[in-house]
Design an enzyme around this catalytic site. Structure first.
Site, PDB file in Angstrom:
ATOM      1  N   SER A  73       0.920  -1.209   0.069  1.00  0.00           N
ATOM      2  CA  SER A  73      -0.042  -0.013  -0.068  1.00  0.00           C
ATOM      3  C   SER A  73       0.858   1.178   0.054  1.00  0.00           C
ATOM      4  O   SER A  73       1.712   1.419   0.906  1.00  0.00           O
ATOM      5  CB  SER A  73      -0.780   0.064   1.311  1.00  0.00           C
ATOM      6  N   SER A 132     -14.113   4.166   0.354  1.00  0.00           N
ATOM      7  CA  SER A 132     -12.777   3.643  -0.093  1.00  0.00           C
ATOM      8  C   SER A 132     -12.311   2.333   0.018  1.00  0.00           C
ATOM      9  O   SER A 132     -11.722   1.536  -0.739  1.00  0.00           O
ATOM     10  CB  SER A 132     -11.825   4.592   0.622  1.00  0.00           C
ATOM     11  N   ASP A 177     -22.389  -0.683  -1.395  1.00  0.00           N
ATOM     12  CA  ASP A 177     -21.175   0.120  -1.733  1.00  0.00           C
ATOM     13  C   ASP A 177     -20.578  -0.674  -2.608  1.00  0.00           C
ATOM     14  O   ASP A 177     -19.738  -0.113  -3.940  1.00  0.00           O
ATOM     15  CB  ASP A 177     -20.153   0.483  -0.749  1.00  0.00           C
ATOM     16  N   TYR A 226     -23.312   1.177  13.782  1.00  0.00           N
ATOM     17  CA  TYR A 226     -24.049   0.526  12.745  1.00  0.00           C
ATOM     18  C   TYR A 226     -24.593  -0.743  13.113  1.00  0.00           C
ATOM     19  O   TYR A 226     -25.817  -1.166  12.624  1.00  0.00           O
ATOM     20  CB  TYR A 226     -22.850   0.344  11.504  1.00  0.00           C
TER      21      TYR A 226
HETATM   22  C1  GLA Z   1     -22.411   1.867   4.682  1.00  0.00           C
HETATM   23  C2  GLA Z   1     -22.667   0.292   4.342  1.00  0.00           C
HETATM   24  C3  GLA Z   1     -23.635   0.164   3.310  1.00  0.00           C
HETATM   25  C4  GLA Z   1     -24.913   1.005   3.733  1.00  0.00           C
HETATM   26  C5  GLA Z   1     -24.657   2.161   4.378  1.00  0.00           C
HETATM   27  C6  GLA Z   1     -25.871   2.974   4.802  1.00  0.00           C
HETATM   28  O1  GLA Z   1     -22.037   2.515   3.446  1.00  0.00           O
HETATM   29  O2  GLA Z   1     -21.475  -0.139   3.838  1.00  0.00           O
HETATM   30  O3  GLA Z   1     -23.857  -1.301   3.153  1.00  0.00           O
HETATM   31  O4  GLA Z   1     -25.467   0.267   4.851  1.00  0.00           O
HETATM   32  O5  GLA Z   1     -23.762   2.358   5.026  1.00  0.00           O
HETATM   33  O6  GLA Z   1     -26.831   3.339   3.820  1.00  0.00           O
END
Ligand code: GLA
Length: 390
Positions: A73, A132, A177, A226
């Protein structure tokens, strides 16, 4: 259209020649993303509307015959290695876990995986909520496919990227993502049904700019918060499923059904779920507003989404609240909201395209008066997902 910075590509090529002298490498790249609307809905089988942006991870790679994955990296100035056949989950944290995690996910799914020397770098700011890590995963996946001569299947690769996060890195994220980074198309945001993985490109009207507002705030506790939000959603589903067994996710619960069940639910869990059931409907509403050229309506939806994330889902923070309210005060702004998981990182604003630079100046000036953080504002446009640079 080349959306990857030439300076970044040059740096990665040079770094590769220095760390792994010999034949020149091939290059793979994948973008970061913003999410226009549909936040914290992906792991509830809902809808999201992300857009890949011209900030990317770049992976220079050269296959090796001995099954070794050696990775360097440039950002961390560190070299790590592992035998691809011996990768085992969970695989720890840090940049190398995203590279090794994808190789692990390939192997555990029966996708052929070759050893490689790789050098990685990127210009998606780390920890800013612009994905990222998904960009690094999908650039690695693109490289692994090319090294093994395997076809590129963006949907499968997004699934494997999510598997790497969930199983190897230990982050319980949804699929948005990785999907955006793998599968977005040039010029459009992508409406994604996270249950069926069906997509529809949604062009962003040319009269509007999407401005990224990076608060410069980074939050360390985001992962545990989360996971708590996810668990709250699952508790609500389990309770509703006791009387309606066909309920598999909050996707299956209408706002009226949630109201009817409210008395049986923990009040905080019920608040979380009311964000999700309303937010699941917003991507299609934003799509319609864009198609009708109704920018005021589009902006309103974005601002409503922010309010719901702030007050019901409780994933915003002072910095995101300030930057979005400063944005909304500008006459050229249609609406603004946090984007991504929250607790810091970036917000986005929908702005009259003729007025972007004065909008950015005014908001940054107001923000800096309160927070001494490395904030940055810039407009972005939709780019395509992962690809080889040849
Ligand atoms: C992060 C997670 C996604 C999604 C968003 C919230 O980016 O990686 O999968 O849950 O939060 O929408």
């Amino acid at each position: 259209m080349n959306t990857v910075s030439a300076e970044l590509v040059g740096r990665v090529r040079e770094g590769f020649a220095r760390v792994f002298p010999g034949d020149p490498p091939r290059l793979a790249t994948a973008p970061g993303r913003v999410n226009l609307i549909g936040e914290h809905t992906d792991y509830n089988d809902g809808f999201v509307l992300p857009m890949a942006i011209a900030r990317s991870a770049v992976v220079a790679f050269r296959p090796r015959g001995d099954g070794l994955l050696r990775a360097h990296s440039l950002a961390y100035d560190e070299t790590r290695e592992a035998a691809v056949g011996a990768l085992a989950a969970p695989g720890g944290h840090g940049w190398f876990s995203y590279v090794a995690g994808v190789a692990w996910a390939f192997a555990s799914d029966g996708v052929p995986v070759a050893g490689m020397d790789v050098v990685v770098d990127g210009d998606v700011p780390i920890g800013a909520g612009l994905s990222s890590s998904a960009a690094l995963e999908m650039a690695t996946a693109r490289a692994l496919c090319a090294a093994a001569g395997a076809p590129w299947d963006p949907v499968r690769m997004a699934r494997l990227g999510q598997k790497a996060e969930n199983g190897y890195v230990g982050m319980n994220c949804g699929i948005m993502d990785q999907f955006a980074s793998a599968a977005c198309v040039d010029g459009s945001a992508l409406l994604l049904d996270c249950r069926t993985l069906e997509t529809r490109p949604v062009p962003v009207p040319a009269e509007a700019a999407v401005v990224v507002m990076d608060t410069g705030a980074r939050r360390a506790l985001a992962a545990s918060a989360y996971n708590e939000r996810r668990a709250a959603c699952e508790r609500v589903v389990a309770e509703i499923a006791r009387t309606r067994p066909e309920t598999r996710a909050l996707r299956d619960v209408s706002p009226a059904e949630l109201e009817a069940a409210r008395a049986r639910l923990d009040p905080q869990d019920a608040r979380r779920a009311s964000h999700v059931v309303a937010e699941i409907l917003r991507p299609a509403a934003l799509e319609q507003a864009f198609r009708e050229g109704d920018l005021a309506g589009a902006g309103r939806l974005m601002s409503e989404s922010h309010k719901s994330l702030r007050d019901l889902y409780e994933v915003s923070c002072e910095e995101l609240d300030l930057v979005t309210s400063l944005a909304r005060r500008q006459p050229s702004c249609y609406g603004a909201r946090m984007t991504g998981a929250g607790f810091g990182g970036c917000a986005i604003a929908l702005v009259d395209a003729r007025d972007v630079s004065s909008f950015c100046d005014e908001v940054l000036f107001g923000y800096k008066a309160t927070f001494d953080l490395p904030a940055a504002l810039y407009s972005c446009r939709p780019v395509a997902g992962a690809r080889l640079l040849e």
